[in-house]
Scaffold this motif. Structure first.
Motif, PDB file in Angstrom:
ATOM      1  N   VAL A 230       0.836  -1.200   0.000  1.00 56.51           N
ATOM      2  CA  VAL A 230       0.000   0.000   0.000  1.00 56.51           C
ATOM      3  C   VAL A 230       0.869   1.248   0.000  1.00 56.51           C
ATOM      4  CG1 VAL A 230      -1.656   1.356   1.347  1.00 56.51           C
ATOM      5  CG2 VAL A 230      -1.980  -1.119   1.090  1.00 56.51           C
ATOM      6  N   VAL A 231       1.825   1.299   0.910  1.00 55.36           N
ATOM      7  CA  VAL A 231       2.695   2.478   1.025  1.00 55.36           C
ATOM      8  C   VAL A 231       3.504   2.673  -0.251  1.00 55.36           C
ATOM      9  CG1 VAL A 231       4.661   3.468   2.258  1.00 55.36           C
ATOM     10  CG2 VAL A 231       2.816   2.371   3.535  1.00 55.36           C
ATOM     11  N   THR A 232       4.105   1.594  -0.761  1.00 53.47           N
ATOM     12  CA  THR A 232       4.946   1.693  -1.957  1.00 53.47           C
ATOM     13  C   THR A 232       4.163   2.195  -3.151  1.00 53.47           C
ATOM     14  OG1 THR A 232       6.392  -0.093  -1.184  1.00 53.47           O
ATOM     15  CG2 THR A 232       6.404   0.381  -3.552  1.00 53.47           C
ATOM     16  N   GLN A 233       2.964   1.652  -3.349  1.00 49.82           N
ATOM     17  CA  GLN A 233       2.158   2.047  -4.510  1.00 49.82           C
ATOM     18  C   GLN A 233       1.709   3.507  -4.409  1.00 49.82           C
ATOM     19  OE1 GLN A 233       1.588   0.380  -7.306  1.00 49.82           O
ATOM     20  NE2 GLN A 233       2.779  -1.377  -6.596  1.00 49.82           N
ATOM     21  N   ILE A 234       1.344   3.955  -3.224  1.00 49.13           N
ATOM     22  CA  ILE A 234       0.916   5.348  -3.080  1.00 49.13           C
ATOM     23  C   ILE A 234       2.093   6.289  -3.278  1.00 49.13           C
ATOM     24  CG2 ILE A 234      -0.011   7.051  -1.465  1.00 49.13           C
ATOM     25  CD1 ILE A 234      -1.710   4.821  -0.251  1.00 49.13           C
ATOM     26  N   ARG A 235       3.234   5.960  -2.709  1.00 48.02           N
ATOM     27  CA  ARG A 235       4.408   6.820  -2.871  1.00 48.02           C
ATOM     28  C   ARG A 235       4.921   6.811  -4.310  1.00 48.02           C
ATOM     29  NH1 ARG A 235       7.586   5.495   2.842  1.00 48.02           N
ATOM     30  NH2 ARG A 235       6.320   6.926   4.115  1.00 48.02           N
ATOM     31  N   ALA A 236       4.594   5.756  -5.059  1.00 48.76           N
ATOM     32  CA  ALA A 236       4.957   5.709  -6.476  1.00 48.76           C
ATOM     33  C   ALA A 236       3.985   6.486  -7.352  1.00 48.76           C
ATOM     34  CB  ALA A 236       5.030   4.257  -6.951  1.00 48.76           C
ATOM     35  N   GLY A 237       2.980   7.078  -6.750  1.00 52.33           N
ATOM     36  CA  GLY A 237       2.086   7.960  -7.489  1.00 52.33           C
ATOM     37  C   GLY A 237       0.680   7.459  -7.700  1.00 52.33           C
ATOM     38  N   ARG A 238       0.347   6.280  -7.169  1.00 54.30           N
ATOM     39  CA  ARG A 238      -1.027   5.798  -7.327  1.00 54.30           C
ATOM     40  C   ARG A 238      -1.954   6.476  -6.318  1.00 54.30           C
ATOM     41  NH1 ARG A 238      -2.128   1.934 -10.804  1.00 54.30           N
ATOM     42  NH2 ARG A 238      -0.419   0.706 -11.669  1.00 54.30           N
ATOM     43  N   GLN A 239      -3.112   6.858  -6.799  1.00 50.02           N
ATOM     44  CA  GLN A 239      -4.117   7.503  -5.954  1.00 50.02           C
ATOM     45  C   GLN A 239      -5.115   6.468  -5.462  1.00 50.02           C
ATOM     46  OE1 GLN A 239      -6.300  10.601  -7.950  1.00 50.02           O
ATOM     47  NE2 GLN A 239      -7.949  10.585  -6.427  1.00 50.02           N
ATOM     48  N   PRO A 240      -5.263   6.298  -4.142  1.00 50.01           N
ATOM     49  CA  PRO A 240      -6.248   5.340  -3.631  1.00 50.01           C
ATOM     50  C   PRO A 240      -7.663   5.733  -4.038  1.00 50.01           C
ATOM     51  CG  PRO A 240      -4.681   5.945  -1.922  1.00 50.01           C
ATOM     52  CD  PRO A 240      -4.473   6.902  -3.056  1.00 50.01           C
ATOM     53  N   ILE A 241      -8.456   4.726  -4.382  1.00 55.02           N
ATOM     54  CA  ILE A 241      -9.794   4.975  -4.887  1.00 55.02           C
ATOM     55  C   ILE A 241     -10.630   3.713  -4.683  1.00 55.02           C
ATOM     56  CG2 ILE A 241      -9.421   4.137  -7.251  1.00 55.02           C
ATOM     57  CD1 ILE A 241     -10.851   6.693  -8.262  1.00 55.02           C
ATOM     58  N   THR A 242     -11.934   3.837  -4.571  1.00 57.40           N
ATOM     59  CA  THR A 242     -12.776   2.646  -4.557  1.00 57.40           C
ATOM     60  C   THR A 242     -13.075   2.240  -5.993  1.00 57.40           C
ATOM     61  OG1 THR A 242     -14.902   3.804  -4.561  1.00 57.40           O
ATOM     62  CG2 THR A 242     -13.845   3.426  -2.411  1.00 57.40           C
ATOM     63  N   LYS A 243     -13.520   0.999  -6.162  1.00 57.96           N
ATOM     64  CA  LYS A 243     -13.871   0.553  -7.506  1.00 57.96           C
ATOM     65  C   LYS A 243     -15.046   1.353  -8.051  1.00 57.96           C
ATOM     66  CE  LYS A 243     -14.112  -3.932  -6.570  1.00 57.96           C
ATOM     67  NZ  LYS A 243     -14.231  -5.387  -6.860  1.00 57.96           N
ATOM     68  N   ARG A 244     -16.004   1.646  -7.211  1.00 56.50           N
ATOM     69  CA  ARG A 244     -17.162   2.440  -7.632  1.00 56.50           C
ATOM     70  C   ARG A 244     -16.728   3.821  -8.118  1.00 56.50           C
ATOM     71  NH1 ARG A 244     -22.618   1.936  -5.581  1.00 56.50           N
ATOM     72  NH2 ARG A 244     -23.863   3.770  -6.135  1.00 56.50           N
ATOM     73  N   GLN A 245     -15.823   4.463  -7.374  1.00 56.66           N
ATOM     74  CA  GLN A 245     -15.337   5.773  -7.773  1.00 56.66           C
ATOM     75  C   GLN A 245     -14.588   5.704  -9.102  1.00 56.66           C
ATOM     76  OE1 GLN A 245     -12.984   6.572  -4.307  1.00 56.66           O
ATOM     77  NE2 GLN A 245     -14.638   7.637  -3.223  1.00 56.66           N
ATOM     78  N   TRP A 246     -13.778   4.674  -9.248  1.00 53.74           N
ATOM     79  CA  TRP A 246     -12.999   4.549 -10.478  1.00 53.74           C
ATOM     80  C   TRP A 246     -13.910   4.359 -11.687  1.00 53.74           C
ATOM     81  CZ3 TRP A 246     -11.786   0.683 -14.160  1.00 53.74           C
ATOM     82  CH2 TRP A 246     -10.659   0.967 -14.951  1.00 53.74           C
ATOM     83  N   LEU A 247     -14.935   3.533 -11.552  1.00 54.04           N
ATOM     84  CA  LEU A 247     -15.880   3.344 -12.645  1.00 54.04           C
ATOM     85  C   LEU A 247     -16.590   4.647 -12.988  1.00 54.04           C
ATOM     86  CD1 LEU A 247     -17.369  -0.101 -11.669  1.00 54.04           C
ATOM     87  CD2 LEU A 247     -16.150   0.402 -13.790  1.00 54.04           C
TER      88      LEU A 247
END
Length: 257
Positions: A230-247
Motif C-alpha cells: 500500500v505504502v509503496t504504490q501510493i508513494r509511487a504515485g497511485r491515488q487510492p480509490i474505490t472501484k465504484r469511484q474509479w468506474l
C-alpha cells in the motif's frame, strides 16, 4: 502521464472475519494521516458460511455504515461464500472446485439458486439504505447462469482477476489485481514471487487492485507485506480509490481505462 489508481479491496467481510480485519483497517487508517485519504472497498458476504446474516449483528452493520459515510465502498460478495452445489462430475470440475478453491459459490449453481442469492443479497443492502452495489463472486468464479442473471439486475459491476465489467452490458475494463494464496507455506512463497512480478508488469495500469483476504492477515509477514505494498504504490504515485469511484471516472472520461 495518465492517472494511476489503487483499489484496496477487502474480501470475505462478515462479522466472523472482522477480528482479522480490525488491526489491518486501523493500520491503513493510520497511514492516511501521512499519505492522505485511503478509501477501502469492502466485499460483504450476507451469511458467511451459513453462520448467520450480517444484519443480525447491529454493531457490525453500524461499523459498515460509518465506513460508507467516510467514503468507503460496500459491494456484495456472494451470499454464503461456499460451494454447496452438487459434487463435481468431471476432472476439470474437480480441479476448479476442490483444488483451486472450495468456495466458488457461483460456479455450479442453477438459475433459480443464482436468482435467489443475488436478490437476497441485494435486498439486504437495500434494507440498510445502502447504494446499489457491485457484485464480486467468491474466487471470481461465475457460471453462465450467473452472468445471465447479472445482465437483468441493477448491480454496477462485476469482476474477474484481470478486469472489471461494467453492468449490465459486461463492458470489460482492464483492472489487474494482486492476490495472495496463504493456505500453505509453499503457496505463500510462490505468491511472493508472482505478486512481485505482477506489480512490476502492471506498473502503468490505470487501476491496480489489491485483493486482501482475512486469512492473509493471520500471518505477520503477509500483514506487514500488504501494508508495505500500500505504502509503496501510493508513494509511487497511485491515488487510492474505490472501484465504484474509479468506474464513475471512466464513465465521465476522466481517465482512459
Amino acid at each position: 502521464m495518465p492517472e494511476r489508481h489503487l483499489a484496496i479491496v477487502l474480501h470475505d467481510v462478515a462479522p466472523a472475519t472482522w477480528p482479522a480485519y480490525r488491526p489491518f483497517v486501523a493500520a491503513v487508517d493510520a497511514l492516511a494521516a501521512t499519505l492522505g485519504p485511503i478509501p477501502l472497498t469492502w466485499l460483504v458476504v450476507p451469511d458467511f458460511h451459513g453462520r448467520g446474516r450480517f444484519d443480525g449483528d447491529p454493531a457490525f452493520v453500524d461499523r459498515l455504515q460509518r465506513r460508507l459515510e467516510r467514503g468507503d465502498e460496500l459491494a456484495l460478495h456472494g451470499y454464503y461464500h461456499r460451494d454447496d452445489a452438487p459434487p463435481p462430475r468431471t476432472p476439470g470440475e474437480w480441479w476448479m472446485r476442490r483444488l483451486y478453491t472450495r468456495e466458488g459459490e457461483f460456479q455450479a449453481i442453477d438459475d433459480a439458486t443464482v436468482d435467489e442469492r443475488l436478490d437476497g443479497g441485494a435486498a439486504l443492502f437495500a434494507d440498510q439504505g445502502w447504494p446499489p452495489p457491485g457484485f464480486v463472486a467468491p474466487a471470481w468464479l461465475m457460471n453462465a447462469a450467473t452472468r445471465r442473471a447479472l445482465t437483468r439486475r441493477d448491480f454496477l459491476y462485476t469482476s474477474c482477476r484481470k478486469r472489471l465489467y461494467r453492468l449490465p452490458e459486461f463492458t470489460p475494463l482492464p483492472a489487474p489485481g494482486l492476490v495472495w494464496s496463504a493456505r500453505s507455506a509453499w503457496r505463500r512463497g510462490l505468491s511472493l514471487g508472482v505478486c512481485t512480478l505482477q506489480a512490476h508488469h502492471h506498473r502503468q495500469a490505470g487501476l491496480l487492485r489489491l485483493g486482501i483476504h482475512p486469512v492473509d492477515l493471520g500471518h505477520p509477514g503477509l500483514f506487514d507485506r500488504w501494508l508495505r505494498i500500500v505504502v509503496t504504490q501510493i508513494r509511487a504515485g497511485r491515488q487510492p480509490i474505490t472501484k465504484r469511484q474509479w468506474l464513475g471516472r471512466q464513465a465521465r472520461g476522466a481517465t482512459p481505462p
